[in-house]
Write a protein that holds these residues in place. Structure first.
Motif, PDB file in Angstrom:
ATOM      1  N   ALA A 173      -5.625   9.231 -25.797  1.00 40.82           N
ATOM      2  CA  ALA A 173      -6.135   7.905 -26.145  1.00 40.82           C
ATOM      3  C   ALA A 173      -7.543   7.989 -26.716  1.00 40.82           C
ATOM      4  O   ALA A 173      -7.961   7.127 -27.505  1.00 40.82           O
ATOM      5  N   MET A 174      -8.289   9.017 -26.342  1.00 42.71           N
ATOM      6  CA  MET A 174      -9.696   9.127 -26.737  1.00 42.71           C
ATOM      7  C   MET A 174      -9.888   9.842 -28.060  1.00 42.71           C
ATOM      8  O   MET A 174     -10.935   9.700 -28.693  1.00 42.71           O
ATOM      9  N   PHE A 175      -8.891  10.624 -28.488  1.00 47.70           N
ATOM     10  CA  PHE A 175      -9.076  11.503 -29.642  1.00 47.70           C
ATOM     11  C   PHE A 175      -8.331  10.992 -30.863  1.00 47.70           C
ATOM     12  O   PHE A 175      -7.106  11.026 -30.939  1.00 47.70           O
ATOM     13  N   ASP A 176      -9.114  10.507 -31.826  1.00 43.60           N
ATOM     14  CA  ASP A 176      -8.592  10.089 -33.117  1.00 43.60           C
ATOM     15  C   ASP A 176      -8.194  11.340 -33.895  1.00 43.60           C
ATOM     16  O   ASP A 176      -8.953  12.316 -33.947  1.00 43.60           O
ATOM     17  N   LEU A 177      -7.020  11.307 -34.503  1.00 40.96           N
ATOM     18  CA  LEU A 177      -6.558  12.450 -35.295  1.00 40.96           C
ATOM     19  C   LEU A 177      -6.572  12.151 -36.791  1.00 40.96           C
ATOM     20  O   LEU A 177      -6.237  13.016 -37.590  1.00 40.96           O
TER      21      LEU A 177
ATOM     22  N   ILE B 202       5.375   5.843 -26.516  1.00 41.35           N
ATOM     23  CA  ILE B 202       6.773   5.768 -26.080  1.00 41.35           C
ATOM     24  C   ILE B 202       6.794   5.684 -24.565  1.00 41.35           C
ATOM     25  O   ILE B 202       6.203   6.525 -23.865  1.00 41.35           O
ATOM     26  N   LEU B 203       7.448   4.654 -24.065  1.00 42.76           N
ATOM     27  CA  LEU B 203       7.644   4.455 -22.622  1.00 42.76           C
ATOM     28  C   LEU B 203       9.141   4.429 -22.374  1.00 42.76           C
ATOM     29  O   LEU B 203       9.867   3.709 -23.070  1.00 42.76           O
ATOM     30  N   SER B 204       9.625   5.202 -21.422  1.00 45.75           N
ATOM     31  CA  SER B 204      11.059   5.218 -21.146  1.00 45.75           C
ATOM     32  C   SER B 204      11.377   4.378 -19.920  1.00 45.75           C
ATOM     33  O   SER B 204      10.521   4.171 -19.047  1.00 45.75           O
ATOM     34  N   VAL B 205      12.604   3.911 -19.851  1.00 49.18           N
ATOM     35  CA  VAL B 205      13.009   3.059 -18.729  1.00 49.18           C
ATOM     36  C   VAL B 205      13.171   3.856 -17.438  1.00 49.18           C
ATOM     37  O   VAL B 205      13.394   3.275 -16.380  1.00 49.18           O
ATOM     38  N   THR B 206      13.038   5.179 -17.519  1.00 51.56           N
ATOM     39  CA  THR B 206      13.069   6.004 -16.313  1.00 51.56           C
ATOM     40  C   THR B 206      11.685   6.122 -15.679  1.00 51.56           C
ATOM     41  O   THR B 206      11.518   6.794 -14.653  1.00 51.56           O
ATOM     42  N   GLU B 207      10.688   5.475 -16.302  1.00 49.11           N
ATOM     43  CA  GLU B 207       9.342   5.439 -15.752  1.00 49.11           C
ATOM     44  C   GLU B 207       9.093   4.058 -15.131  1.00 49.11           C
ATOM     45  O   GLU B 207       9.946   3.185 -15.172  1.00 49.11           O
ATOM     46  N   GLY B 208       7.901   3.859 -14.603  1.00 51.12           N
ATOM     47  CA  GLY B 208       7.588   2.577 -13.975  1.00 51.12           C
ATOM     48  C   GLY B 208       7.117   1.534 -14.967  1.00 51.12           C
ATOM     49  O   GLY B 208       6.504   1.854 -15.987  1.00 51.12           O
ATOM     50  N   GLU B 209       7.405   0.258 -14.657  1.00 47.14           N
ATOM     51  CA  GLU B 209       6.956  -0.836 -15.520  1.00 47.14           C
ATOM     52  C   GLU B 209       5.438  -0.961 -15.537  1.00 47.14           C
ATOM     53  O   GLU B 209       4.860  -1.608 -16.422  1.00 47.14           O
ATOM     54  N   ASP B 210       4.773  -0.357 -14.540  1.00 47.53           N
ATOM     55  CA  ASP B 210       3.320  -0.501 -14.426  1.00 47.53           C
ATOM     56  C   ASP B 210       2.537   0.545 -15.217  1.00 47.53           C
ATOM     57  O   ASP B 210       1.311   0.581 -15.153  1.00 47.53           O
ATOM     58  N   LYS B 211       3.228   1.397 -15.981  1.00 49.12           N
ATOM     59  CA  LYS B 211       2.523   2.430 -16.744  1.00 49.12           C
ATOM     60  C   LYS B 211       1.417   1.837 -17.629  1.00 49.12           C
ATOM     61  O   LYS B 211       0.318   2.400 -17.709  1.00 49.12           O
ATOM     62  N   PRO B 212       1.650   0.716 -18.342  1.00 48.35           N
ATOM     63  CA  PRO B 212       0.568   0.168 -19.171  1.00 48.35           C
ATOM     64  C   PRO B 212      -0.665  -0.237 -18.369  1.00 48.35           C
ATOM     65  O   PRO B 212      -1.791  -0.178 -18.883  1.00 48.35           O
ATOM     66  N   LEU B 213      -0.457  -0.653 -17.120  1.00 46.64           N
ATOM     67  CA  LEU B 213      -1.589  -1.034 -16.279  1.00 46.64           C
ATOM     68  C   LEU B 213      -2.293   0.198 -15.698  1.00 46.64           C
ATOM     69  O   LEU B 213      -3.510   0.187 -15.495  1.00 46.64           O
ATOM     70  N   LYS B 214      -1.539   1.252 -15.439  1.00 43.05           N
ATOM     71  CA  LYS B 214      -2.118   2.488 -14.917  1.00 43.05           C
ATOM     72  C   LYS B 214      -2.889   3.254 -15.984  1.00 43.05           C
ATOM     73  O   LYS B 214      -3.863   3.942 -15.681  1.00 43.05           O
ATOM     74  N   TYR B 215      -2.414   3.152 -17.239  1.00 40.33           N
ATOM     75  CA  TYR B 215      -3.022   3.888 -18.348  1.00 40.33           C
ATOM     76  C   TYR B 215      -3.401   2.916 -19.471  1.00 40.33           C
ATOM     77  O   TYR B 215      -2.898   3.005 -20.584  1.00 40.33           O
ATOM     78  N   PRO B 216      -4.293   1.969 -19.186  1.00 36.67           N
ATOM     79  CA  PRO B 216      -4.569   0.895 -20.147  1.00 36.67           C
ATOM     80  C   PRO B 216      -5.184   1.359 -21.448  1.00 36.67           C
ATOM     81  O   PRO B 216      -4.939   0.757 -22.497  1.00 36.67           O
ATOM     82  N   HIS B 217      -5.976   2.435 -21.410  1.00 35.97           N
ATOM     83  CA  HIS B 217      -6.635   2.892 -22.635  1.00 35.97           C
ATOM     84  C   HIS B 217      -5.614   3.324 -23.686  1.00 35.97           C
ATOM     85  O   HIS B 217      -5.783   3.055 -24.877  1.00 35.97           O
TER      86      HIS B 217
ATOM     87  N   PHE C  88      -2.376   2.312 -23.963  1.00 34.36           N
ATOM     88  CA  PHE C  88      -1.610   1.173 -24.464  1.00 34.36           C
ATOM     89  C   PHE C  88      -2.500   0.230 -25.283  1.00 34.36           C
ATOM     90  O   PHE C  88      -2.018  -0.430 -26.207  1.00 34.36           O
ATOM     91  N   ARG C  89      -3.787   0.213 -24.976  1.00 31.28           N
ATOM     92  CA  ARG C  89      -4.718  -0.587 -25.770  1.00 31.28           C
ATOM     93  C   ARG C  89      -4.933   0.057 -27.138  1.00 31.28           C
ATOM     94  O   ARG C  89      -5.139  -0.643 -28.142  1.00 31.28           O
ATOM     95  N   ALA C  90      -4.884   1.370 -27.195  1.00 31.86           N
ATOM     96  CA  ALA C  90      -5.117   2.082 -28.457  1.00 31.86           C
ATOM     97  C   ALA C  90      -3.888   2.081 -29.366  1.00 31.86           C
ATOM     98  O   ALA C  90      -4.001   2.326 -30.567  1.00 31.86           O
ATOM     99  N   ALA C  91      -2.710   1.809 -28.785  1.00 34.11           N
ATOM    100  CA  ALA C  91      -1.460   1.895 -29.555  1.00 34.11           C
ATOM    101  C   ALA C  91      -1.174   0.590 -30.296  1.00 34.11           C
ATOM    102  O   ALA C  91      -1.469  -0.493 -29.810  1.00 34.11           O
ATOM    103  N   GLU C  92      -0.602   0.728 -31.469  1.00 31.81           N
ATOM    104  CA  GLU C  92      -0.157  -0.447 -32.224  1.00 31.81           C
ATOM    105  C   GLU C  92       1.293  -0.793 -31.894  1.00 31.81           C
ATOM    106  O   GLU C  92       1.692  -1.953 -31.944  1.00 31.81           O
TER     107      GLU C  92
END
Length: 224
Positions: free
Chosen positions: A127-131, A139-154, A156-160
């Protein structure tokens, strides 16, 4: 502590300067560059394989594969039909702009093509490194938790774009789609969400439509 912060700022500043060079390089060649990020196992490589197989007759697709070790994913991408360069980071947890530049020198993508950069599986450092990419696609899969965006906000905030993958597994897992989307939009109200199954192909036309639209914008920008 101040010395550590100053060092981090220097590293990021150097990376940002190199990313700006990458971005100019892409723009001058009308290339759409995307940075694909996710947790390990979310299905980035499978999504790329499916995208390549479905669109190889229409688009010129190239891939930079980032992993800590092995060349397995690069081999999978080439088998799917796209040129690929494997970049192994060793102990590094993310790709950096200079790694992408070196990868491009080997890959030599064509004018007007699409370069997919598959980052190391990690929802923190990338999330910190511009390429130099046009956009980050998380990409978030349904085998993960719904709270991933809240746990890793930077991230999901950086993604379009957020691609919610493996929707074919929804009948078999305890995953609330509406909550996952709401959590993503809580940290990034502008994020676009595509619900797909890279295995079955469900929902992929929305992803492909967005790709076509962004390619058109890249070409228009080159003449602006």
């Amino acid at each position: 502590m101040d010395a550590v912060v100053e060092l981090e700022m220097r590293i990021l500043a150097k990376n940002d300067a190199l990313a700006a060079k990458n971005r100019a390089w892409f723009a001058g060649r009308e290339i759409l560059a995307l940075n694909l990020v996710s947790s390990p196992g979310a299905g980035k490589t499978t999504l790329l394989e499916r995208t390549i197989r479905d669109l190889c007759g229409e688009l010129k697709l190239y891939v930079i594969e980032g992993d800590q070790a092995t060349a397995n994913d690069g081999e999978r991408i080439r088998a799917a039909g796209a040129p690929a360069v494997q970049v192994n980071t060793g102990t590094g947890c993310h790709l950096e702009a200079d790694m992408v530049a070196r990868g491009l020198s080997q890959l030599k993508p064509a004018l007007g093509s699409v370069v997919m950069i598959e980052n190391v599986g990690n929802l923190v450092c990338p999330a910190m490194f511009d390429l130099g990419e046009r956009a980050k696609v998380v990409i978030l899969s349904v085998t993960e938790g719904e709270d991933k965006p809240l746990k890793y906000p930077h991230m999901f905030r950086a993604a379009e774009i957020m691609i919610l993958n493996k929707t074919d597994l929804l009948p078999h897992v305890d995953f609330d789609v509406s909550r996952a989307v709401a959590n993503a939009r809580e940290v990034n109200p502008d994020i676009r969400v595509f619900q797909v199954s890279a295995r079955s192909g469900d929902g992929l036309q929305s992803w492909y439509g967005w790709l076509r639209s962004e390619i058109g914008k890249s070409r228009e920008a080159a003449f602006a």
